[in-house]
Design a protein around this motif. Structure first.
Motif, short mmCIF file in Angstrom:
data_model
loop_
_atom_site.label_atom_id
_atom_site.label_comp_id
_atom_site.label_asym_id
_atom_site.label_seq_id
_atom_site.Cartn_x
_atom_site.Cartn_y
_atom_site.Cartn_z
N GLY A 67 0.80 -1.22 0.00
CA GLY A 67 0.00 0.00 0.00
C GLY A 67 0.83 1.27 0.00
O GLY A 67 0.30 2.37 -0.08
N THR A 68 2.15 1.13 0.08
CA THR A 68 3.04 2.29 0.00
C THR A 68 3.77 2.20 -1.34
O THR A 68 3.75 1.16 -2.00
CB THR A 68 4.06 2.30 1.15
OG1 THR A 68 4.99 1.22 0.97
CG2 THR A 68 3.38 2.13 2.50
N PRO A 69 4.44 3.28 -1.77
CA PRO A 69 5.13 3.22 -3.06
C PRO A 69 6.15 2.08 -3.11
O PRO A 69 6.69 1.68 -2.08
CB PRO A 69 5.84 4.57 -3.13
CG PRO A 69 5.04 5.47 -2.24
CD PRO A 69 4.54 4.59 -1.13
N GLN A 99 -2.23 -0.44 10.56
CA GLN A 99 -2.70 -0.16 9.21
C GLN A 99 -2.01 -1.07 8.19
O GLN A 99 -2.66 -1.60 7.28
CB GLN A 99 -2.42 1.30 8.84
CG GLN A 99 -2.97 1.62 7.46
CD GLN A 99 -2.71 3.06 7.05
OE1 GLN A 99 -1.59 3.56 7.15
NE2 GLN A 99 -3.74 3.72 6.58
N GLN A 100 -0.73 -1.26 8.34
CA GLN A 100 -0.02 -2.11 7.37
C GLN A 100 -0.52 -3.54 7.40
O GLN A 100 -0.72 -4.17 6.35
CB GLN A 100 1.50 -2.08 7.64
CG GLN A 100 2.16 -0.77 7.25
CD GLN A 100 1.81 -0.33 5.84
OE1 GLN A 100 1.13 0.67 5.65
NE2 GLN A 100 2.25 -1.08 4.85
N LEU A 105 -3.68 -7.88 4.94
CA LEU A 105 -4.72 -8.86 5.24
C LEU A 105 -5.83 -8.82 4.19
O LEU A 105 -6.34 -9.85 3.76
CB LEU A 105 -5.31 -8.59 6.63
CG LEU A 105 -6.25 -9.70 7.10
CD1 LEU A 105 -5.56 -10.56 8.14
CD2 LEU A 105 -7.54 -9.16 7.63
N ARG A 106 -6.19 -7.62 3.74
CA ARG A 106 -7.23 -7.50 2.69
C ARG A 106 -6.79 -8.21 1.42
O ARG A 106 -7.57 -8.88 0.76
CB ARG A 106 -7.46 -6.03 2.37
CG ARG A 106 -8.50 -5.40 3.21
CD ARG A 106 -8.62 -3.93 2.89
NE ARG A 106 -8.62 -3.22 4.14
CZ ARG A 106 -8.10 -2.02 4.34
NH1 ARG A 106 -7.50 -1.38 3.35
NH2 ARG A 106 -8.16 -1.47 5.51
N ARG A 107 -5.55 -8.04 1.07
CA ARG A 107 -5.01 -8.73 -0.11
C ARG A 107 -5.12 -10.25 0.08
O ARG A 107 -5.49 -10.97 -0.84
CB ARG A 107 -3.54 -8.30 -0.28
CG ARG A 107 -2.64 -9.25 -1.01
CD ARG A 107 -2.82 -9.18 -2.50
NE ARG A 107 -1.95 -10.15 -3.17
CZ ARG A 107 -2.09 -10.49 -4.43
NH1 ARG A 107 -3.02 -9.96 -5.18
NH2 ARG A 107 -1.28 -11.36 -4.97
N MET A 108 -4.78 -10.72 1.26
CA MET A 108 -4.82 -12.17 1.51
C MET A 108 -6.25 -12.70 1.44
O MET A 108 -6.50 -13.79 0.90
CB MET A 108 -4.19 -12.46 2.87
CG MET A 108 -2.69 -12.18 2.87
SD MET A 108 -1.97 -12.00 4.53
CE MET A 108 -2.22 -13.63 5.16
N VAL A 109 -7.20 -11.94 1.99
CA VAL A 109 -8.61 -12.34 1.91
C VAL A 109 -9.03 -12.45 0.44
O VAL A 109 -9.67 -13.42 0.03
CB VAL A 109 -9.50 -11.31 2.65
CG1 VAL A 109 -10.98 -11.53 2.34
CG2 VAL A 109 -9.26 -11.38 4.15
N ALA A 110 -8.63 -11.47 -0.37
CA ALA A 110 -8.99 -11.48 -1.79
C ALA A 110 -8.41 -12.70 -2.50
O ALA A 110 -8.96 -13.16 -3.50
CB ALA A 110 -8.49 -10.19 -2.46
N GLY A 299 7.48 -12.88 4.45
CA GLY A 299 7.27 -11.43 4.34
C GLY A 299 6.80 -11.06 2.93
O GLY A 299 7.38 -11.51 1.95
N VAL A 300 5.74 -10.26 2.85
CA VAL A 300 5.24 -9.83 1.55
C VAL A 300 5.59 -8.35 1.34
O VAL A 300 5.29 -7.51 2.18
CB VAL A 300 3.71 -10.00 1.47
CG1 VAL A 300 3.17 -9.40 0.19
CG2 VAL A 300 3.36 -11.48 1.55
N ARG A 301 6.19 -8.07 0.22
CA ARG A 301 6.63 -6.71 -0.13
C ARG A 301 7.20 -5.99 1.09
O ARG A 301 6.67 -4.99 1.57
CB ARG A 301 5.48 -5.89 -0.73
CG ARG A 301 6.04 -4.68 -1.45
CD ARG A 301 5.00 -3.79 -2.06
NE ARG A 301 4.35 -4.39 -3.20
CZ ARG A 301 3.53 -3.74 -4.00
NH1 ARG A 301 3.26 -2.48 -3.77
NH2 ARG A 301 2.97 -4.33 -5.02
N ASP A 302 8.28 -6.53 1.60
CA ASP A 302 8.94 -5.89 2.73
C ASP A 302 10.39 -5.58 2.34
O ASP A 302 10.73 -5.63 1.15
CB ASP A 302 8.86 -6.78 3.98
CG ASP A 302 9.51 -8.15 3.77
OD1 ASP A 302 10.21 -8.33 2.75
OD2 ASP A 302 9.33 -9.02 4.62
#
Ligand SMILES: [Zn+2]
Length: 404
Positions: A67-69, A99-100, A105-110, A299-302
């Motif tokens: 969700g960040t650049p 928030q992060q 988590l929303r991505r994982m639900v999707a 880790g996802v996008r870390d």
């Protein structure tokens, strides 16, 4: 609670396309030509495939940059480099763990994930800030995801004085699992770290899930020390080791000794089939011997790596790809790790597509499990306790959840 009838779907483990009825959050009936209850919503699945909800049993939700650049990966080559780099970047960005973790988590639900075990950073520099953020996020999302928290000492245990006390405090406040990290490679004091962790687990009755990146004999000796303490404290079946790279490097005789230790103590192994050339365990061999296996996104996008993306069907594909599984049985093993293997390690009851079980499921295009893994297509519907939580690859969440 909605009542929903799914028509025309293939169900994993069933012949043909029986109907599936969900009521009161559970699978109420499976069979041919079920009567449609008057209050039921009908879903015509058109030959799609129903899988049990995906289980991401090794995540790091609190420190994703999702969700960040886009953040170009600039971490150095060693584990210590990556840890130090991460601390510096997270401090500089000042992101909210609450928030992060909600964003990823929303991505994982999707993507059809219905259960997650997440390791949450705890250490003297950040105290319990990340842990409290994830606890709050978990509460706000309890209708869409079952989340288990591992108190994780990312900056080491013995080399970071005060960490053991913080870990124990997190366990008192609701962490279900205690984590660890390379007792040799990071702490250079395996006895100190493992005695400290196992003592906390023993005092509070929690399980253990230890990150072990140490290669070759360093890793093998760590396994022996973990197994010794598992046996001594009667923790058989309550300990997992994540990554376990060394199992992919040992000579056959030494590997057999390790497998015997894993079986004697029912220690589960997590592998997410890391990007090459990192070694990883021989998964089919371990599975054939009866070692419990599971997987996760890590880790996802870390700041560690930009390559993971939180999709557990794609993860299963990567496990199959890196393991060289070209037969359906191998590909199905990879999916098993992302479903039943994770469910077992998380201690889930009532998981799977049987009548009476919790209605956590995901519907995808595809005829077979292997096809769904190879193509990992968009998730058409995701159900959590019988409620739609994602549709056509997008999470469906409440206003309160979306404000996070
Ligand atoms: Zn990890």
């Amino acid at each position: 609670m909605p009542t929903t009838l799914i028509r025309g779907a293939r169900l994993l483990g069933y012949a043909g396309t029986p109907d599936l009825l969900m009521r009161d959050g559970r699978i109420a009936a499976i069979g041919a030509d079920l009567a449609v209850p008057p209050d039921a919503e009908r879903i015509e699945a058109g030959g799609s495939l129903v899988l049990p909800g995906l289980v991401d049993a090794h995540a790091h939700l609190d420190k994703t940059l999702w969700g960040t650049p886009w953040h170009p990966n600039q971490a150095g080559p060693t584990l210590r480099d990556k840890i130090d780099h991460e601390r510096a970047v997270l401090k500089q960005l000042g992101l909210s763990p609450e928030q992060q973790s909600a964003r990823i988590l929303r991505r994982m639900v999707a993507c059809g994930t219905t259960h997650c075990r997440t390791h949450v950073d705890i250490g003297p520099d950040i105290g319990l800030k990340h842990f409290h953020g994830v606890l709050a996020m978990r509460e706000a999302h309890r209708e869409v995801m079952d989340l288990q928290i591992v108190a994780f000492p990312q900056t080491g245990v013995m080399v970071s004085p005060g960490t053991l006390d913080l870990l124990e405090q997190a366990v008192r406040e609701g962490a279900e699992v205690l984590g660890g990290l390379d007792p040799m490679g990071i702490d250079h004091d395996p006895k100190g770290q493992l005695d400290g962790l196992f003592a906390i687990a023993d005092r509070h009755g929690v399980e253990l899930d230890i990150h072990l990146h140490d290669r070759g004999e360093l890793g093998a000796v760590s396994f022996e020390m973990i197994a010794e303490r598992t046996r001594a404290l009667g923790l058989k079946g309550r300990v997992a080791v994540s990554h376990a790279f060394c199992l992919g490097q040992l000579e056959p005789q030494r590997l057999e000794k390790m497998i015997a230790l894993l079986l004697d103590n029912d220690i589960a192994i997590m592998s997410h089939a890391p990007s090459g050339p990192t070694p990883f365990p021989p998964l089919r061999l371990l599975h054939q011997r009866g070692v419990r296996l599971f997987t996760g996104s890590d880790g996802v996008r870390d700041t560690w790596s930009p390559l993971n993306n939180g999709d557990m069907l794609e993860r299963a594909y990567l496990i199959a790809y890196r393991s060289g599984f070209r037969d359906d049985a191998g590909i199905e093993l990879a999916l098993h790790m992302a479903t039943f293997g994770g469910a077992k390690v998380m201690g889930l009851r009532d998981y799977g597509l049987q009548v009476g079980n919790v209605a956590d499921l995901v519907i995808v295009e595809g005829e077979t499990a292997a096809e769904a893994v190879v193509f990992h297509p968009a998730r058409l519907w995701v159900f959590k306790r019988g409620r739609i939580v994602a549709r056509d690859g997008r999470a469906v969440l409440s206003e309160a959840q979306l404000t996070l």
